[in-house]
Design an enzyme around this catalytic site. Structure first.
Site, short mmCIF file in Angstrom:
data_model
loop_
_atom_site.label_atom_id
_atom_site.label_comp_id
_atom_site.label_asym_id
_atom_site.label_seq_id
_atom_site.Cartn_x
_atom_site.Cartn_y
_atom_site.Cartn_z
N ASP A 114 0.83 -1.20 0.00
CA ASP A 114 0.00 0.00 0.00
C ASP A 114 0.87 1.26 0.00
O ASP A 114 2.10 1.16 0.11
CB ASP A 114 -0.93 -0.04 1.24
N ASP A 120 -10.95 2.78 -3.05
CA ASP A 120 -11.37 1.56 -2.35
C ASP A 120 -12.83 1.25 -2.61
O ASP A 120 -13.68 2.15 -2.58
CB ASP A 120 -11.24 1.75 -0.84
C1 GLA Z 1 -6.12 1.43 1.80
C2 GLA Z 1 -6.29 0.37 0.72
C3 GLA Z 1 -7.37 -0.65 1.13
C4 GLA Z 1 -6.96 -1.29 2.45
C5 GLA Z 1 -6.75 -0.21 3.50
C6 GLA Z 1 -6.15 -0.80 4.77
O1 GLA Z 1 -7.25 2.23 1.92
O2 GLA Z 1 -6.63 0.93 -0.51
O3 GLA Z 1 -7.54 -1.63 0.14
O4 GLA Z 1 -5.79 -2.04 2.26
O5 GLA Z 1 -5.84 0.81 3.04
O6 GLA Z 1 -5.95 0.17 5.77
#
Ligand code: GLA
Length: 429
Positions: free
Chosen positions: A158, A219
């Site tokens: 990430d 997301d």
């Molecule tokens: C980000 C990512 C998500 C998830 C969260 C975890 O928002 O895009 O897919 O992994 O972090 O905190």
């Protein structure tokens, strides 16, 4: 002459350095904790649903015992919030000791023992998005080695709490570090999602060389609005995104939320169909212990999975947006077959959409057969110029697996002319 040759050879070196870990020649399939289970660390009051080794062992059991593994759903992936709040005295990432008392190596063994693979999560910044220790540039090699020693098979990396400079150094560096461990570890990069997802901020040629898949956009949340916003973004930008996907390197529109709370039956079928058109990774984020039969049926549709996993790995496109709010999507498949999706954005009632294959740019002088991916029904003798009608429910889809059977006005069949097309036949559901 010699000089020219070596210059030519030198020009090939970047290709030779490409991410050739041989992994994910078709879009990866499995399960990922985030959308459904988030950062629930409260194992005292919610032991069944918190991020703990028990949750991943439960999901591994279900994947192995409820028919998922045989269909290709083999990854059991940990997302954020698995580590302790601090690294160990030697600077190693360590799992939270209360929630993962047996450690990640033991969890990997458990998962491997069931014929599955284990994925883990890290972040190139100072912290993960959930506020857990990040993998700063100086920690990359150490963390890659730790993951390899534990027997991890995939890393989602990430990008929270990092600058664009750090990302530009860190994502390629982690790719090299994973390869250097000698363990095949698939690599999912969230880099483009932090750079707006599009050129000039995102270099997809570079990404395809260093990552097996990448999150391009926001997301997913447990709602139809969220699914639609992702669909809109991906197909609006298909001219950029479609050409960069292929075997070993995929766009990732994020998890499947089928089986959760936000989608109707029709919408769940639409998410599955549209993700398949996109050649998207199929990571379910749902509770496999309590999933309904109808959600399971959608996720376990064999013809759907065959299409998603087509070896050519060509991402599909939206080819039509009708005034009636019907949209048509097409994905070319091997053996001269295609997948077609008719999607309704209407909110009134089932819509009778009449069209022809010629209208959808299919070759005029060919006769086709179509198999409805959800009902299994077969429509034979469909001439490209013939009008046909599909009934598409509000926010639903009709999806076809379509293949040529013969030429019009010619004494030989399509298959005689194109022997490889023999392999695209109706599928036994
Ligand atoms: C980000 C990512 C998500 C998830 C969260 C975890 O928002 O895009 O897919 O992994 O972090 O905190």
């Amino acid at each position: 002459m010699k000089l020219i040759n070596s210059a030519f050879l030198l020009s090939l070196i970047p290709l030779a350095l490409a991410l050739e870990n041989g992994l994910m020649r078709t879009p990866p399939m499995g399960w990922l904790s985030w959308e459904r289970f988030r950062c629930n660390t409260d194992c005292k009051s919610d032991p069944h649903n918190c991020i703990s080794e028990k949750l991943f062992m439960d999901m591994a059991d279900r994947l192995a015992m409820d028919g998922w593994r045989e269909l290709g759903y083999v990854y059991v992936n940990i997302d954020d919030c698995w580590t302790a709040k601090e690294r160990s005295a030697t600077g190693q990432l360590i799992p939270d000791p209360e929630r993962f008392p047996s450690g990640i190596k033991a969890l990997a063994d458990y998962v491997h023992g069931r014929g599955l693979k284990l994925g883990i999560y890290g972040d190139i910044g100072t912290f993960t998005c959930g506020g857990y220790p990040g993998t700063t540039l100086d920690r990359i090699e150490q963390d890659a080695l730790t993951f390899a020693q534990w027997g991890v098979d995939m890393l989602k990396f990430d990008g929270c709490y990092s600058s664009s400079d750090v990302q530009a150094q860190g994502y390629p560096k982690m790719s090299k570090a994973l390869n250097a461990t000698g363990r095949p570890i698939a690599y999912s990069c969230s880099w483009p999602a932090y750079r707006g997802g599009l050129p000039p901020q995102v270099n997809y040629t570079l990404l395809a060389n260093i990552c097996n898949l990448w999150r391009n956009y926001d997301d997913i949340q447990d709602s139809w609005d969220s699914v639609l916003s992702i669909v809109d973004w991906f197909f609006t930008n298909q001219d950029v995104l479609q050409p960069v996907a292929g075997p070993g390197h995929w766009n990732d529109p994020d998890m499947l939320i089928i089986g959760n709370f936000g989608l109707s039956y029709e919408q769940a079928r639409s998410q599955m169909a549209l993700w398949t058109i996109m050649a998207a990774p199929l990571f379910m984020s749902t509770d496999l212990r309590t999933i309904s039969e109808s959600a399971k049926e959608i996720l376990q549709n064999k013809l759907m999975i065959k299409i998603n996993q087509d070896p050519l790995g060509i991402q599909g496109r939206r080819i039509l947006q009708e005034k009636s709010h019907i949209e048509v999507f097409l994905r070319p498949l091997s053996h001269s077959a295609n997948a077609l999706v008719f999607f309704s954005r209407r909110t009134d009632m089932p819509y009778r959409y009449t069209t022809s294959l010629v209208h959808l740019n299919f070759t005029q002088d060919v006769v086709y057969e179509a198999q409805d991916v959800y009902t299994g029904q077969i429509i034979s003798g469909l001439k490209a110029a013939d009008n046909f009608t599909v009934v598409v429910n509000p926010s639903g889809v009709v999806m076809w697996y379509l293949y040529p059977t013969m030429y019009l006005d010619q004494p030989f069949s399509f298959v005689q002319q194109h022997p490889e097309a023999r392999k695209a036949r109706p599928f036994t559901l």
